[in-house]
Design a protein around this motif. Structure first.
Motif, PDB file in Angstrom:
ATOM      1  N   GLU A   1       5.894  -0.645   4.641  1.00 56.82           N
ATOM      2  CA  GLU A   1       4.590  -0.012   4.529  1.00 56.82           C
ATOM      3  C   GLU A   1       4.675   1.507   4.681  1.00 56.82           C
ATOM      4  OE1 GLU A   1       1.508  -1.353   3.822  1.00 56.82           O
ATOM      5  OE2 GLU A   1       2.656  -3.148   3.309  1.00 56.82           O
ATOM      6  N   THR A   2       5.619   1.988   5.496  1.00 54.46           N
ATOM      7  CA  THR A   2       5.694   3.422   5.795  1.00 54.46           C
ATOM      8  C   THR A   2       6.848   4.134   5.095  1.00 54.46           C
ATOM      9  OG1 THR A   2       6.980   2.972   7.805  1.00 54.46           O
ATOM     10  CG2 THR A   2       4.577   3.114   8.034  1.00 54.46           C
TER      11      THR A   2
ATOM     12  N   GLN B   1      -4.382  20.657   1.985  1.00 53.35           N
ATOM     13  CA  GLN B   1      -4.323  20.231   3.395  1.00 53.35           C
ATOM     14  C   GLN B   1      -3.523  21.197   4.267  1.00 53.35           C
ATOM     15  OE1 GLN B   1      -2.905  16.138   2.133  1.00 53.35           O
ATOM     16  NE2 GLN B   1      -4.329  15.605   3.790  1.00 53.35           N
TER      17      GLN B   1
ATOM     18  N   ARG C   1       8.643   6.084   2.379  1.00 51.51           N
ATOM     19  CA  ARG C   1       8.131   6.958   1.316  1.00 51.51           C
ATOM     20  C   ARG C   1       8.970   6.771   0.060  1.00 51.51           C
ATOM     21  NH1 ARG C   1       8.602  12.651   3.392  1.00 51.51           N
ATOM     22  NH2 ARG C   1       7.479  13.155   1.466  1.00 51.51           N
TER      23      ARG C   1
ATOM     24  N   GLU D   1      -3.504   5.103  -1.376  1.00 50.50           N
ATOM     25  CA  GLU D   1      -4.894   5.239  -1.827  1.00 50.50           C
ATOM     26  C   GLU D   1      -5.405   6.668  -1.647  1.00 50.50           C
ATOM     27  OE1 GLU D   1      -6.487   2.988  -3.645  1.00 50.50           O
ATOM     28  OE2 GLU D   1      -4.551   1.955  -3.507  1.00 50.50           O
ATOM     29  N   PHE D   2      -5.005   7.320  -0.549  1.00 50.50           N
ATOM     30  CA  PHE D   2      -5.414   8.713  -0.353  1.00 50.50           C
ATOM     31  C   PHE D   2      -4.835   9.597  -1.451  1.00 50.50           C
ATOM     32  CE2 PHE D   2      -4.130  12.947   1.077  1.00 50.50           C
ATOM     33  CZ  PHE D   2      -5.383  13.504   1.313  1.00 50.50           C
ATOM     34  N   TYR D   3      -3.545   9.450  -1.733  1.00 50.90           N
ATOM     35  CA  TYR D   3      -2.910  10.343  -2.703  1.00 50.90           C
ATOM     36  C   TYR D   3      -3.339  10.044  -4.139  1.00 50.90           C
ATOM     37  CZ  TYR D   3      -0.045  12.294   0.981  1.00 50.90           C
ATOM     38  OH  TYR D   3       0.372  12.952   2.117  1.00 50.90           O
TER      39      TYR D   3
ATOM     40  N   CYS E   1       5.110   9.339  -1.396  1.00 53.32           N
ATOM     41  CA  CYS E   1       4.313   8.789  -0.297  1.00 53.32           C
ATOM     42  C   CYS E   1       4.685   7.338  -0.018  1.00 53.32           C
ATOM     43  CB  CYS E   1       2.818   8.912  -0.593  1.00 53.32           C
ATOM     44  SG  CYS E   1       2.170   7.679  -1.750  1.00 53.32           S
ATOM     45  N   SER E   2       4.145   6.828   1.071  1.00 56.60           N
ATOM     46  CA  SER E   2       4.351   5.430   1.442  1.00 56.60           C
ATOM     47  C   SER E   2       3.241   4.567   0.852  1.00 56.60           C
ATOM     48  CB  SER E   2       4.339   5.293   2.965  1.00 56.60           C
ATOM     49  OG  SER E   2       3.066   5.635   3.480  1.00 56.60           O
TER      50      SER E   2
ATOM     51  N   GLN F   1       1.264   2.661   2.473  1.00 49.08           N
ATOM     52  CA  GLN F   1       0.047   2.694   3.281  1.00 49.08           C
ATOM     53  C   GLN F   1      -0.806   3.942   3.030  1.00 49.08           C
ATOM     54  OE1 GLN F   1       1.099   2.558   7.443  1.00 49.08           O
ATOM     55  NE2 GLN F   1       1.515   4.742   7.563  1.00 49.08           N
ATOM     56  N   ASP F   2      -0.198   5.003   2.478  1.00 47.45           N
ATOM     57  CA  ASP F   2      -0.942   6.241   2.202  1.00 47.45           C
ATOM     58  C   ASP F   2      -1.328   6.397   0.733  1.00 47.45           C
ATOM     59  OD1 ASP F   2      -0.788   7.048   4.860  1.00 47.45           O
ATOM     60  OD2 ASP F   2       1.122   8.083   4.566  1.00 47.45           O
TER      61      ASP F   2
END
Length: 229
Positions: free
Chosen positions: A92-93, A198, A95, A214-216, A208-209, A211-212
């Protein structure tokens, strides 16, 4: 600026012809390339070796009689496992999802500003497997601010740069670097479009991973649509 407005703005800008590498190379000389985990061709060579990658890319282009190989936005890749900077045993984490567009072509190729704007920041990101020399431009269109990132440049590209200096669309801002300075990759440009930087300076996550993701997906935009590839 919400995500939909951001995408609409970029699509409007993309009505014109945009290049981020040597504009004398026709888009008809570009060919897509799959560097995801599903590409079994990558099992045939040492993906930890920049030399082997260079041979693979060179042969790939030669076979297709093309000059530029492109692809990679939101592509899940295994190449990052070679670097502790990206690697994590947690699925999940870890990258390994690529957030920009890669354009594979020879070192020394000119890199062009995608849009008019100014130099926001620059930095030599020297972690193994990182961008190496990197430039970020800031753009303002129709009242909206966004950013473009250019990674894997030559070290000389950062010499004499000044934050805030204006650049025009299509202007040469850098040249591609060799493996010994670009994070140990075959020569290529990592081009990324970012809505909110940011507070980063000279750097921004290009991978990215899960888990991240959707944000990216919301904070970045597919460069293929801008470049009409």
């Amino acid at each position: 600026m919400n995500s939909q407005h951001f995408k609409s703005l970029l699509k409007e800008i993309a009505s014109q012809q945009i290049f981020v590498i040597d504009a004398s190379i026709s888009k008809s000389d570009y060919t897509p390339i799959d560097l995801s985990k599903t590409n079994t061709d990558l099992d045939a060579f040492n993906i930890s070796s920049s030399r082997d990658w260079t041979i693979y890319i060179t042969n790939y282009l030669k076979k297709r009689n093309k000059k530029v190989a492109f692809g990679g936005y939101l592509e899940t890749r295994g190449i990052y496992n070679r670097s502790d900077y990206f690697n994590n045993q947690n699925l999940e984490t870890e990258r390994n999802i690529h957030l920009g567009l890669d354009l594979w072509i020879d070192a020394g190729t000119s890199v062009l500003a995608a849009f008019s704007g100014e130099i926001h920041s620059f930095k030599d990101n020297t972690n193994f497997g990182d961008y190496g020399p990197t430039i970020i431009l800031k753009h303002k269109q129709n009242g909206f601010v966004f950013y473009t990132l250019y990674g894997h440049l030559s070290r000389a590209s950062l010499a004499n740069l000044t934050v805030g200096v204006k650049v025009t669309q299509g202007e040469t801002i850098a040249y591609l670097g060799k493996a010994d300075v670009n994070g140990d990759y075959a020569p290529h440009l990592h081009f990324q479009i970012i809505k909110d930087l940011q507070a980063h300076f000279g750097d921004y996550p290009g991978v990215c991973s899960k888990q991240d993701l959707e944000f990216y997906k919301v904070n970045t935009f597919s460069p293929e649509l801008i470049l009409k590839l």
